[in-house]
Each structure stands twice: as structure tokens, then as C-alpha cells.
Design a protein around this motif. Structure first.
Motif, PDB file in Angstrom:
ATOM      1  N   GLN A  42       0.832  -1.188  -0.064  1.00  0.00           N
ATOM      2  CA  GLN A  42       0.128  -0.059   0.138  1.00  0.00           C
ATOM      3  C   GLN A  42       0.984   1.241   0.006  1.00  0.00           C
ATOM      4  OE1 GLN A  42      -2.467   0.207   3.260  1.00  0.00           O
ATOM      5  NE2 GLN A  42      -4.094   1.164   2.352  1.00  0.00           N
ATOM      6  N   ARG A  43       0.300   2.170  -0.526  1.00  0.00           N
ATOM      7  CA  ARG A  43       1.009   3.609  -0.416  1.00  0.00           C
ATOM      8  C   ARG A  43       1.192   4.274   0.820  1.00  0.00           C
ATOM      9  NH1 ARG A  43       0.782   8.312  -4.275  1.00  0.00           N
ATOM     10  NH2 ARG A  43       1.869   9.857  -3.229  1.00  0.00           N
ATOM     11  N   VAL A  44       2.357   4.502   1.211  1.00  0.00           N
ATOM     12  CA  VAL A  44       2.654   5.078   2.451  1.00  0.00           C
ATOM     13  C   VAL A  44       2.583   6.645   2.652  1.00  0.00           C
ATOM     14  CG1 VAL A  44       4.336   5.302   4.498  1.00  0.00           C
ATOM     15  CG2 VAL A  44       4.096   3.126   3.235  1.00  0.00           C
ATOM     16  N   ASN A  45       1.764   7.348   3.470  1.00  0.00           N
ATOM     17  CA  ASN A  45       1.686   8.644   3.679  1.00  0.00           C
ATOM     18  C   ASN A  45       2.551   9.426   4.463  1.00  0.00           C
ATOM     19  OD1 ASN A  45      -1.714   7.834   3.046  1.00  0.00           O
ATOM     20  ND2 ASN A  45      -0.478   9.105   1.576  1.00  0.00           N
ATOM     21  N   ILE A  46       2.788   8.628   5.833  1.00  0.00           N
ATOM     22  CA  ILE A  46       3.443   8.904   6.654  1.00  0.00           C
ATOM     23  C   ILE A  46       4.608   7.856   7.018  1.00  0.00           C
ATOM     24  CG2 ILE A  46       3.903   9.849   9.254  1.00  0.00           C
ATOM     25  CD1 ILE A  46       0.935  10.566   8.744  1.00  0.00           C
ATOM     26  N   ARG A  47       5.763   8.036   6.909  1.00  0.00           N
ATOM     27  CA  ARG A  47       6.903   7.114   7.198  1.00  0.00           C
ATOM     28  C   ARG A  47       7.671   7.671   8.435  1.00  0.00           C
ATOM     29  NH1 ARG A  47       8.411   2.947   3.742  1.00  0.00           N
ATOM     30  NH2 ARG A  47       7.267   4.056   1.808  1.00  0.00           N
ATOM     31  N   ILE A  48       7.728   6.677   9.330  1.00  0.00           N
ATOM     32  CA  ILE A  48       8.114   7.002  10.804  1.00  0.00           C
ATOM     33  C   ILE A  48       9.684   6.264  10.913  1.00  0.00           C
ATOM     34  CG2 ILE A  48       7.887   6.730  13.315  1.00  0.00           C
ATOM     35  CD1 ILE A  48       4.866   6.293  12.438  1.00  0.00           C
ATOM     36  N   TYR A  49      10.459   7.348  11.351  1.00  0.00           N
ATOM     37  CA  TYR A  49      11.932   6.916  11.578  1.00  0.00           C
ATOM     38  C   TYR A  49      12.444   7.186  12.995  1.00  0.00           C
ATOM     39  CZ  TYR A  49      12.131   7.169   6.498  1.00  0.00           C
ATOM     40  OH  TYR A  49      11.917   7.132   5.202  1.00  0.00           O
ATOM     41  N   ALA A  50      13.544   6.573  13.416  1.00  0.00           N
ATOM     42  CA  ALA A  50      14.181   6.661  14.692  1.00  0.00           C
ATOM     43  C   ALA A  50      15.470   7.265  14.674  1.00  0.00           C
ATOM     44  CB  ALA A  50      14.021   5.562  15.662  1.00  0.00           C
ATOM     45  N   ASP A  51      16.285   8.147  15.056  1.00  0.00           N
ATOM     46  CA  ASP A  51      17.509   8.418  14.915  1.00  0.00           C
ATOM     47  C   ASP A  51      18.037   8.963  16.145  1.00  0.00           C
ATOM     48  OD1 ASP A  51      16.879  10.871  14.562  1.00  0.00           O
ATOM     49  OD2 ASP A  51      17.412  11.111  12.638  1.00  0.00           O
ATOM     50  N   ASN A  52      19.260   9.695  16.171  1.00  0.00           N
ATOM     51  CA  ASN A  52      19.786  10.113  17.426  1.00  0.00           C
ATOM     52  C   ASN A  52      19.824  11.752  17.468  1.00  0.00           C
ATOM     53  OD1 ASN A  52      20.317   7.485  18.352  1.00  0.00           O
ATOM     54  ND2 ASN A  52      22.383   7.630  17.135  1.00  0.00           N
ATOM     55  N   ASN A  53      19.092  12.448  16.692  1.00  0.00           N
ATOM     56  CA  ASN A  53      18.803  13.657  16.512  1.00  0.00           C
ATOM     57  C   ASN A  53      17.908  14.279  17.190  1.00  0.00           C
ATOM     58  OD1 ASN A  53      21.389  14.125  14.774  1.00  0.00           O
ATOM     59  ND2 ASN A  53      20.142  13.455  13.168  1.00  0.00           N
ATOM     60  N   TRP A  54      17.365  15.551  17.235  1.00  0.00           N
ATOM     61  CA  TRP A  54      16.192  16.118  17.654  1.00  0.00           C
ATOM     62  C   TRP A  54      14.854  15.583  16.852  1.00  0.00           C
ATOM     63  CZ3 TRP A  54      15.933  18.073  22.092  1.00  0.00           C
ATOM     64  CH2 TRP A  54      16.924  18.589  22.872  1.00  0.00           C
ATOM     65  N   PRO A  55      13.853  15.174  17.549  1.00  0.00           N
ATOM     66  CA  PRO A  55      12.579  14.814  16.652  1.00  0.00           C
ATOM     67  C   PRO A  55      12.150  15.887  15.790  1.00  0.00           C
ATOM     68  CG  PRO A  55      12.295  14.729  19.230  1.00  0.00           C
ATOM     69  CD  PRO A  55      13.607  15.534  18.824  1.00  0.00           C
ATOM     70  N   ARG A  56      11.678  15.543  14.766  1.00  0.00           N
ATOM     71  CA  ARG A  56      11.325  16.591  13.519  1.00  0.00           C
ATOM     72  C   ARG A  56      10.112  15.817  12.660  1.00  0.00           C
ATOM     73  NH1 ARG A  56      15.752  14.028  13.273  1.00  0.00           N
ATOM     74  NH2 ARG A  56      16.728  13.386  11.180  1.00  0.00           N
ATOM     75  N   ALA A  57       9.593  16.707  11.717  1.00  0.00           N
ATOM     76  CA  ALA A  57       8.417  16.096  10.907  1.00  0.00           C
ATOM     77  C   ALA A  57       8.362  16.981   9.778  1.00  0.00           C
ATOM     78  CB  ALA A  57       7.125  15.730  11.743  1.00  0.00           C
ATOM     79  N   THR A  75      17.620  12.234  21.054  1.00  0.00           N
ATOM     80  CA  THR A  75      18.185  13.453  21.788  1.00  0.00           C
ATOM     81  C   THR A  75      17.085  13.817  22.912  1.00  0.00           C
ATOM     82  OG1 THR A  75      19.922  14.049  20.222  1.00  0.00           O
ATOM     83  CG2 THR A  75      19.251  15.658  21.752  1.00  0.00           C
ATOM     84  N   ALA A  76      16.118  14.138  22.103  1.00  0.00           N
ATOM     85  CA  ALA A  76      14.879  14.553  23.350  1.00  0.00           C
ATOM     86  C   ALA A  76      14.457  13.659  24.225  1.00  0.00           C
ATOM     87  CB  ALA A  76      13.742  14.887  22.293  1.00  0.00           C
ATOM     88  N   VAL A  77      14.654  12.231  23.732  1.00  0.00           N
ATOM     89  CA  VAL A  77      14.216  11.000  24.675  1.00  0.00           C
ATOM     90  C   VAL A  77      15.238  10.982  25.799  1.00  0.00           C
ATOM     91  CG1 VAL A  77      13.723   8.494  24.807  1.00  0.00           C
ATOM     92  CG2 VAL A  77      13.170   9.749  22.725  1.00  0.00           C
ATOM     93  N   VAL A  84       5.555   9.380  24.299  1.00  0.00           N
ATOM     94  CA  VAL A  84       4.212   9.341  23.508  1.00  0.00           C
ATOM     95  C   VAL A  84       3.709  10.699  23.059  1.00  0.00           C
ATOM     96  CG1 VAL A  84       1.811   8.960  23.916  1.00  0.00           C
ATOM     97  CG2 VAL A  84       3.671   7.353  24.777  1.00  0.00           C
ATOM     98  N   ARG A  85       4.139  11.740  24.101  1.00  0.00           N
ATOM     99  CA  ARG A  85       3.946  13.189  23.937  1.00  0.00           C
ATOM    100  C   ARG A  85       4.538  13.648  22.600  1.00  0.00           C
ATOM    101  NH1 ARG A  85       2.533  18.497  25.410  1.00  0.00           N
ATOM    102  NH2 ARG A  85       3.936  19.907  25.352  1.00  0.00           N
ATOM    103  N   ILE A  86       5.859  13.035  22.339  1.00  0.00           N
ATOM    104  CA  ILE A  86       6.580  13.800  21.231  1.00  0.00           C
ATOM    105  C   ILE A  86       6.131  12.951  19.993  1.00  0.00           C
ATOM    106  CG2 ILE A  86       8.992  13.462  20.133  1.00  0.00           C
ATOM    107  CD1 ILE A  86      10.295  13.160  22.886  1.00  0.00           C
ATOM    108  N   ALA A  87       5.639  11.718  20.033  1.00  0.00           N
ATOM    109  CA  ALA A  87       5.077  11.042  18.960  1.00  0.00           C
ATOM    110  C   ALA A  87       3.797  11.522  18.570  1.00  0.00           C
ATOM    111  CB  ALA A  87       4.911   9.512  19.274  1.00  0.00           C
ATOM    112  N   ALA A 114       7.159  23.426  26.958  1.00  0.00           N
ATOM    113  CA  ALA A 114       6.338  22.802  28.347  1.00  0.00           C
ATOM    114  C   ALA A 114       7.800  22.057  28.845  1.00  0.00           C
ATOM    115  CB  ALA A 114       5.531  22.056  27.956  1.00  0.00           C
ATOM    116  N   PRO A 115       7.424  22.109  30.261  1.00  0.00           N
ATOM    117  CA  PRO A 115       8.501  21.280  31.377  1.00  0.00           C
ATOM    118  C   PRO A 115       8.633  20.098  30.813  1.00  0.00           C
ATOM    119  CG  PRO A 115       6.858  22.586  32.317  1.00  0.00           C
ATOM    120  CD  PRO A 115       6.291  22.652  31.126  1.00  0.00           C
ATOM    121  N   VAL A 116       9.950  19.483  31.003  1.00  0.00           N
ATOM    122  CA  VAL A 116      10.342  18.136  30.531  1.00  0.00           C
ATOM    123  C   VAL A 116       9.562  17.304  31.311  1.00  0.00           C
ATOM    124  CG1 VAL A 116      12.276  16.287  30.807  1.00  0.00           C
ATOM    125  CG2 VAL A 116      12.654  18.963  30.160  1.00  0.00           C
TER     126      VAL A 116
END
Ligand SMILES: [Zn+2]
Length: 156
Positions: A42-57, A75-77, A84-87, A114-116
Motif C-alpha cells: 500500500q502507498r505510505v503517507n507517513i513514514r516513521i523513523y528513529a535516529d539520534n537527533n532531535w525529533p522532527r517532521a 536526543t529529546a528522549v 508518547v507526547r513527542i510522537a 513545556a516542562p520536561v
């Protein structure tokens, strides 16, 4: 008409469960757009990755004909931000919400202003309404020629 977006978490590493929760939160919070796991082929609209930088989208609203990416950044984790809030926040970008650094934990898109310790992963009423508007009515195939990627670093 409901927009259905597919996501793929093959590259989400240890964060698959948190993204599944974030998807459930969004699907319960809004009705004009729903996110489902992409089936093989199926066509993918949102591809999710994990890496060692800051979260981004990629900043949406992503359409069913379009695509974008979300990165869970360790880095944020590692700084203690709620995963879950980041995701949910990053998927908020996919759905067309910009950052609003209000400092309020009750705002999902306040991000790291917001606070950590903030663990709220629910979008506010205003944030839900904005996503509902982003996916309401008719829209053509307006696609950004160059998608914007928003980086969520602390202290920015
Ligand atoms: Zn953000």
C-alpha cells in the motif's frame, strides 16, 4: 469525507508502541482524518523513523496523495521528554499543526517549551479544531513543491 492516511513504522526501532498509541490518540481526537497502518504494497503517507537527533517532521497537512516523514529523535528522549507526547506532537505536524511555544503542558504543540516533566499527549480543543479544519471540505491536489521539515530542539 474522511481522509485516511497510512503510516509505516518499519524504521521506528524501539518506538513502535509509542507511535501506535499516538495514532490512537489522534484517531480518537478527530474525525475528518484517520491514520491507519499501511498494509504491504500500500502507498505510505507517513513514514516513521528513529535516529539520534532531535525529533522532527514534515509539516502537513499531508494528503492521501502525498507523503511526509516523522523522526523520533533520541536526543529529546534522552533528555527525559515523554515519548508518547513527542510522537503525538510530531504526528500533529503531519496533520498540519505548526509549533506554538506557549510553554503550556495542556498544549500538545507547545513541544519542548513545556516542562520536561510534561506527559500530556492529548491535543487541546483548539488543536483538534485546527486539524478538523485542515481536513474539512474539498481540497485539490495542492502539494508543496518543497516540504518543510520542522525540527523540535529544546531551547529554540
Ligand atoms: Zn514541533
Amino acid at each position: 469525507m474522511v481522509t485516511t492516511l497510512t503510516y509505516d513504522d518499519y524504521y521506528a526501532a524501539e518506538f513502535k508502541d509509542e507511535f501506535a498509541t499516538a495514532v490512537q490518540i489522534w484517531n480518537a481526537a478527530v474525525s475528518n482524518v484517520q491514520i491507519v497502518k499501511a498494509q504491504p504494497g500500500q502507498r505510505v503517507n507517513i513514514r516513521i523513523y528513529a535516529d539520534n537527533n532531535w525529533p522532527r517532521a514534515t509539516l502537513g497537512p499531508i494528503r492521501s496523495t502525498g507523503s511526509g516523514s516523522v523522526w523520533m529523535g533520541r536526543t529529546a528522549v534522552n533528555q527525559g521528554y515523554n515519548v508518547v507526547r513527542i510522537a503525538t506532537h510530531e504526528l500533529g505536524h503531519s496533520l498540519g499543526l505548526p509549533d506554538r511555544r506557549t510553554g503550556l503542558c495542556s498544549d500538545l504543540m507547545s513541544g519542548s517549551s513545556a516542562p520536561v516533566s510534561c506527559s500530556n499527549a492529548q491535543p487541546s480543543a483548539a488543536e483538534r479544531d485546527q486539524v478538523q479544519r485542515n481536513y474539512s471540505g474539498f481540497f485539490g491536489t495542492k502539494l508543496d513543491a518543497k516540504p518543510t521539515v520542522i525540527t523540535d530542539s529544546a531551547g529554540k
